[in-house]
Design a protein around this motif. Structure first.
Motif, PDB file in Angstrom:
ATOM      1  N   GLU A 113      31.535  32.849  17.554  1.00  0.00           N
ATOM      2  CA  GLU A 113      32.826  32.258  17.898  1.00  0.00           C
ATOM      3  C   GLU A 113      33.353  31.361  16.777  1.00  0.00           C
ATOM      4  N   ALA A 114      32.783  31.518  15.580  1.00  0.00           N
ATOM      5  CA  ALA A 114      33.194  30.723  14.417  1.00  0.00           C
ATOM      6  C   ALA A 114      33.214  29.237  14.743  1.00  0.00           C
ATOM      7  N   THR A 115      32.177  28.796  15.481  1.00  0.00           N
ATOM      8  CA  THR A 115      32.107  27.413  15.944  1.00  0.00           C
ATOM      9  C   THR A 115      30.837  26.752  15.439  1.00  0.00           C
ATOM     10  N   ALA A 116      30.977  25.544  14.908  1.00  0.00           N
ATOM     11  CA  ALA A 116      29.826  24.798  14.401  1.00  0.00           C
ATOM     12  C   ALA A 116      29.239  23.953  15.524  1.00  0.00           C
ATOM     13  N   LYS A 117      28.296  24.515  16.260  1.00  0.00           N
ATOM     14  CA  LYS A 117      27.642  23.784  17.351  1.00  0.00           C
ATOM     15  C   LYS A 117      26.613  22.823  16.750  1.00  0.00           C
TER      16      LYS A 117
END
Length: 221
Positions: A113-117
């Protein structure tokens, strides 16, 4: 090990020590360390490679096969150095070999999701050894698999002519309950930046923690 979502897993290599009374057994002079483990053409662990580049031939025994042929794995291993073989090759008796996460950092757009968790966790230790930055992390967990990776946030130029690589730990709790501490071992392969960084450059690693929020560790390449 090559695709995202590599979850911490282990290969337990157990040596049967025989039936001895506890007070009669003298424990061997073993070493517990982060170390590379290489397989041969059949997918059997063949040698250990220390972070100083020293190679130790693994003495043959059962339970060392079933891996990808001609590959190098990062591990936390327990081994006993033995006398050199006739040809001068150093050898080791491997008691335990736990394969760990050691993936090349990626940019945010290559993450799910192109998300930096960056879910928080506790840290036991972080240090540089050879071409790796090693981490022992203490996430709170219960029953779900946590996902780890390393985010490459680019390389900046410093005023003294050196450069700094900026990395952040990716940690996705995956909706898990924070019930107990689960020790996790990871390594960042700095050899992936050969040709981009030179001796004297810096590596800055950010990790989100429960107590202090984001903390930073700086290392010299």
């Amino acid at each position: 090990m090559k695709k995202f979502g590599v979850i911490l897993y282990s290969l337990l290599c157990i040596l049967l020590l025989g039936a001895c009374k506890e007070d009669e057994y003298v424990y061997p002079n073993v070493i517990t360390t982060f170390i590379d483990a290489a397989t041969d053409e059949s997918g059997t662990l063949q040698k250990l490679i220390t972070d100083k580049g020293e190679s130790l031939q693994i003495l043959n025994r059962e339970g060392l096969d079933g891996l990808t042929p001609d590959s190098i794995y990062r591990s936390v291993s327990i081994y006993e150095p033995k006398e050199s073989a006739d040809e001068g090759q150093a050898t080791a008796l491997l008691y335990s070999c736990q394969l760990i996460i050691a993936v090349k950092p990626v940019t945010v757009d290559k993450l799910p999701e192109a998300t930096a968790k960056t879910d928080p966790l506790d840290i036991q230790s972080v240090w540089k050894s050879g071409n790796y930055i090693n981490l022992i992390l203490l996430p709170m967990a219960k029953e779900k698999s946590h996902i780890f990776h390393f985010i490459d946030e680019g390389i900046s130029n410093n005023g003294d002519g050196s450069r700094t690589l900026h990395l952040t730990l990716y940690h996705n709790q995956n909706g898990d309950y924070e019930a107990f501490t689960r020790k996790s071992y990871l390594s960042i392969p700095l050899w992936a930046y050969e040709g981009q960084l030179t001796q004297g450059d810096k590596v800055m690693l950010r990790i989100n923690t429960y107590e202090k929020g984001f903390v930073s560790y700086e290392f010299t390449y």
